[in-house]
Design a protein around this motif. Structure first.
Motif, PDB file in Angstrom:
ATOM      1  N   ASP A   1       0.989  -1.322   0.153  1.00  4.96           N
ATOM      2  CA  ASP A   1       0.106   0.074   0.033  1.00  4.96           C
ATOM      3  C   ASP A   1       0.758   1.175  -0.038  1.00  4.96           C
ATOM      4  O   ASP A   1       0.425   2.159  -0.420  1.00  4.96           O
ATOM      5  CB  ASP A   1      -0.981   0.154   1.341  1.00  4.96           C
TER       6      ASP A   1
ATOM      7  N   LYS B   1     -11.413   0.438  -1.521  1.00  7.43           N
ATOM      8  CA  LYS B   1     -10.761  -0.678  -0.693  1.00  7.43           C
ATOM      9  C   LYS B   1     -11.362  -0.511   0.849  1.00  7.43           C
ATOM     10  O   LYS B   1     -11.940  -1.138   1.465  1.00  7.43           O
ATOM     11  CB  LYS B   1      -9.292  -0.917  -0.602  1.00  7.43           C
ATOM     12  N   ASN B   2     -10.851   0.971   1.147  1.00  5.88           N
ATOM     13  CA  ASN B   2     -11.716   1.239   2.710  1.00  5.88           C
ATOM     14  C   ASN B   2     -11.678   2.767   2.453  1.00  5.88           C
ATOM     15  O   ASN B   2     -11.365   3.340   1.416  1.00  5.88           O
ATOM     16  CB  ASN B   2     -10.794   0.582   3.770  1.00  5.88           C
TER      17      ASN B   2
HETATM   18  C1  LIG Z   1      -7.234   0.515   4.742  1.00  6.28           C
HETATM   19  O1  LIG Z   1      -6.368  -0.030   3.801  1.00  6.28           O
HETATM   20  C2  LIG Z   1      -5.096  -0.131   3.873  1.00  6.28           C
HETATM   21  C3  LIG Z   1      -4.301  -0.490   2.447  1.00  6.28           C
HETATM   22  O2  LIG Z   1      -4.627  -1.936   2.563  1.00  6.28           O
HETATM   23  C4  LIG Z   1      -4.554  -0.387   5.118  1.00  6.28           C
HETATM   24  O3  LIG Z   1      -3.223  -0.262   5.466  1.00  6.28           O
HETATM   25  C5  LIG Z   1      -5.469   0.248   6.207  1.00  6.28           C
HETATM   26  O4  LIG Z   1      -5.223  -0.395   7.475  1.00  6.28           O
HETATM   27  C6  LIG Z   1      -6.868  -0.168   6.094  1.00  6.28           C
HETATM   28  N1  LIG Z   1      -7.623   0.998   7.047  1.00  6.28           N
HETATM   29  C7  LIG Z   1      -8.585   0.287   7.642  1.00  6.28           C
HETATM   30  C8  LIG Z   1      -9.352   1.227   8.543  1.00  6.28           C
HETATM   31  O5  LIG Z   1      -8.918  -0.860   7.559  1.00  6.28           O
END
Ligand SMILES: *[C@@H]1O[C@H](CO)[C@@H](O)[C@H](O)[C@H]1NC(C)=O
Ligand SMILES: *[C@@H]1O[C@H](CO)[C@@H](O)[C@H](O)[C@H]1NC(C)=O
Length: 240
Positions: A162, A189-190
């Motif tokens: 990422d 993704k989020n």
């Molecule tokens: C969102 O996705 C990123 C990339 O995979 C990750 O590093 C991060 O922890 C995620 N955030 C949440 C709140 O899940």
């Protein structure tokens, strides 16, 4: 009330509904993102690390794609004729506009795109011009997309890491060779990250020149809004 009068009303309705677009988006897609959707099965033979065409979509002044009404059945025949009677065009279409879905054919994909998006443009852009125009733009953007792809590769952006995610503004800059405003669409993704899905280059109604995509602040394309943008991941392998 005369029949002619009724006919005129219907005619005006139909024409205004179908030609009411402000620009045409030349939309290209990044296969690994789509091939990663659950339930989507991609052909094993396709080159996934290459941008290919998704379609040419008319849009309105606020950047929304139009939904065409359903074309009459017989229109399929004259649309098919466009590529069946022009071997050179068909060759280009197979190259620039392949489907990567296992159970689909290229021809069915082009027909689908024309029915859903192309049909609304038929007043200014007959079917033949729609497909020839698309290939003209595909030829124009080919070099740029290859450069961008190579840039991603050398930057190691094609990874599942990422930290290699792109800022939206940087991605826009890499693609800004036309110096026109483009749209980027993503699969979120989020809240903070998203996968690159489509890139929209906007063109005038005749598909002759690039124009700025209309200002659109809505979070409709999955990459976040101008207020909160997600970082963009360009996956090399299908996402899971
Ligand atoms: C969102 O996705 C990123 C990339 O995979 C990750 O590093 C991060 O922890 C995620 N955030 C949440 C709140 O899940
Ligand atoms: C553009 O289309 C969207 C979605 O259909 C609609 O909500 C919006 O009002 C339209 N904008 C204009 C200026 O017509």
């Amino acid at each position: 009330m005369s029949e002619i009068y009724l006919f005129l009303i219907m005619f005006i309705r139909l024409t205004s509904c179908q030609s009411d677009f402000n620009y045409l988006a030349f939309v290209i897609q990044w296969p690994p993102t789509l091939c990663g959707y659950s339930g989507v099965h991609c052909k094993p033979t396709i080159n996934r690390q290459r941008f290919t065409m998704h379609g040419v979509w008319p849009g309105n002044s606020t950047g929304h794609s139009l939904k065409c009404s359903l074309p009459p059945q017989h229109s399929e025949d004259y649309v098919k004729d466009v590529w069946e009677k022009d071997v050179d065009l068909a060759k280009l279409l197979h190259d620039h506009w392949p489907t990567f879905l296992l159970t689909n054919t290229d021809e069915a994909f082009w027909m689908h795109e024309w029915k859903v998006h192309g049909y609304c443009t038929k007043q200014t852009l007959p079917a033949a011009d729609y497909f020839h125009g698309a290939m003209r733009i595909a030829a124009k953007t080919k070099g740029l997309l290859e450069t961008v792809r190579n840039k991603f590769l050398t930057a190691g952006i094609f990874s599942q890491y990422d930290e290699a995610a792109y800022e939206m503004s940087n991605l826009q800059k890499s693609l800004g060779k036309t110096s026109k405003k483009i749209y980027i669409s993503c699969t979120p993704k989020n809240n903070s990250f998203a996968y690159l899905k489509d890139i929209h280059f906007c063109m005038d109604k005749t598909m002759m020149s690039f124009v700025d995509c209309p200002a659109a602040n809505l979070d409709t394309r999955g990459c976040g809004s101008i207020y909160k943008q997600r970082k963009i991941i360009v996956p090399l392998k299908s996402i899971v």
